[in-house]
Scaffold this active site. Sequence first.
Site, PDB file in Angstrom:
ATOM      1  CD  GLU A 231      -2.351   1.218   2.873  1.00 25.10           C
ATOM      2  OE1 GLU A 231      -3.265   2.034   3.167  1.00 25.10           O
ATOM      3  OE2 GLU A 231      -1.908   0.731   3.762  1.00 25.10           O
TER       4      GLU A 231
ATOM      5  CE  LYS B  21      -8.517   2.189   3.651  1.00 22.79           C
ATOM      6  NZ  LYS B  21      -7.261   2.693   4.464  1.00 22.79           N
TER       7      LYS B  21
ATOM      8  CB  CYS C 176      -4.944  -0.362   5.001  1.00 20.12           C
ATOM      9  SG  CYS C 176      -4.623  -0.202   6.517  1.00 20.12           S
TER      10      CYS C 176
END
Length: 531
Positions: free
Chosen positions: A286, A350, A403
């Site tokens: 990430e 995200k 994440c």
Amino acid sequence: MTLPDRLRLAPRRLRALGAFLAGALSALAMAPVDAWPIMALTLPALVLLLDRAIEDAAPSGRWRRMRAAFGTGWLFGMGYFLAGLWWIGSAFLVQADTFAWLIPFAVLLLPAGLALYVGMGCALAALFWSRTAERILVLAIALTATEWLRGTLLTGFPWNNFGYALASDLAFAQSGAAIGIFGLCFVALAALAAPATLFDAPGRRRFLPVVLAGLTLAAMWGAGTWRLATSEVGHVPGVMLRIMQPDLPQDQKFRYDARDQVMDLYVSLSEGKDGLKGITHLFWPESAFPFFLEREPGAISRIAAMLPPGATLITGAVRLEQVPGQTRPKAYNSIRAIGDEGAFLAVADKVHLVPFGEYLPFQETLESLGIQQLTQYRGGFSAADKRTLMRIPGLPTAVPLICYEAIFPSEIMPAGLSPDQRPGVLLNLSNDVWFGMTPGPYQHFEQARMRAVEQGLPLIRGTNDGISAIVDPLGRIEEMLPLGARGTLDGKLPTALPPTLYSMFGNSIPCVLLAAAILVVFMLRCRTIHA
């Protein structure tokens, strides 16, 4: 003198300390210790402490009983979350000159806030409390409901759900394919709190809950062991994965003036001694770059030169999007697939951002006061409108999870997928280096692995400092790089299993389980009143 008698004589402060310590010891059931049997001691302690608190407040009425139960539950929750989440303070040491002053707030206020849910659960249970064995089910129902609230309200934070106590054992975890983590939460609370009935009034019935709890756990373990032994998992033909784990310190990872050194490290690690021969898909973690790829064509060219023909790099990279009429572009935390000619082949942004990490509530107001989120991007990151699948050449359709998106079991799948659109792999890129060598990365991996079991899908997990792994759809680790290691791992991609019950019905099944438990409580209560 029995234990309940000792509790009746114990001063209030000692009982408060007992509730806090019982909660703190319960955190040992979570990764990396995974000592789930400890909760067969700490949850009965909570039940006995609630017995005393509710009994003392009984003459004062319902609300006093609820308040007393809330206080006991909050102390238990405070101990549990403080012992289980203290490592969050490590994130504020990465740029200590800017954020160190926030450590007491993160370490104390977050557990205090999360403990409110445990307190609410105990207060709700106090409404229907009795000194009979049914109170075990009442408490398990109430705490499971508030655990769901904890994972939903105010963007949610379902970290260390009580169900992960059982999920740490792969045989128990297999039940998650049917009932999910919230079903495991209910079972863990009910079964591991059952020994409290051994301290009830003498009689054969006080042993019955313990026997039923033991039989339930034995049946779950046996069924899970059978599933692990009999389920056949193959590998996707023609796919060879390589995950690069750079173990790059966060302060260096953020420095633009270190961009060349960062790329040198990534390329040298990725190529290894024998280059990328035979590798079809390479994974970087990430937010891999201390720059925006759109503004660094040299980096894209270097990636293209590194990749062999037909290979693809899948990497975390912040994406910029210029909005008409605005001077500052929007920034998205993204996963991007880059081909061997330097073209962007797929992208996913995200959806579920981290409050205070990637954005601030009331962003403009707090920024005007000089407060920044940890990423320090002016204006904060923007969230994607909805989750989308990634179609990366050569791979089954992937579910992108950036994440801590992997900790939300109800959110990982895009809405409205038809059965023929079922994806073939979970893709979780993360950057847990914020938390150093603490329990945090172990807990994060445990939760991501549970998503694989629930959905019956393999998991590719690439992180900056660990734990990176290839996990099959039963939760078994095929390849892994441990926390704090620098290097690469190579492996094949496991095939997906047929759709699990949880993947088809989601939290409907644990809801049915709770409804059945409520019915049992109602029937037992009616029987008691009739008697």
